[in-house]
Design a protein around this motif. Sequence first.
Motif: not given
Length: 143
Positions: A9-12, A129-143
């Motif tokens: 969460a802190r990375t995000v 938000a997407v940039a934070g999620i992706e920087a943590a190596g996770l997948t962002a779902q916007v839809d």
Amino acid sequence: MSTLDLKTARTVIAAARTHGRSAELKPLTVVVLDAGGHVVAAEREDGASIKRFEIAVGKAHGALALGMGSRAIMARAEQQAFFVAAVTAAVGGSLIPVPGGVLVRDGAGTLLGAVGVTGDTSDHDEAAAVAGIEAAGLTAQVD
């Protein structure tokens, strides 16, 4: 990964804020919720206006409540305003139907939680938000 821990969460949050600074966005507030809707971590940048924490929570919580990013909730509100108003009431008002609430999934597609960002335009909030999620190596779902 099956949970969204504090370190992640802190990375995000750090990456979302870095994105905001590099894009010269207004001061952001970033909230990370786990899959149960509990706050894992949150930061409000200096100069962010009041109630931004509640708005960021509402974006993320709404995404979790309906299982879709807040951009998709906005589209649904445009088509079914009464439904989204009723859901907002049912969840105690914690649903903000504009972009900036993004679901977080791991590589296997497991829902880990959601990120809510507010402070600039909704599109810019979502991008942070997407940039934070992706920087943590996770997948962002916007839809």
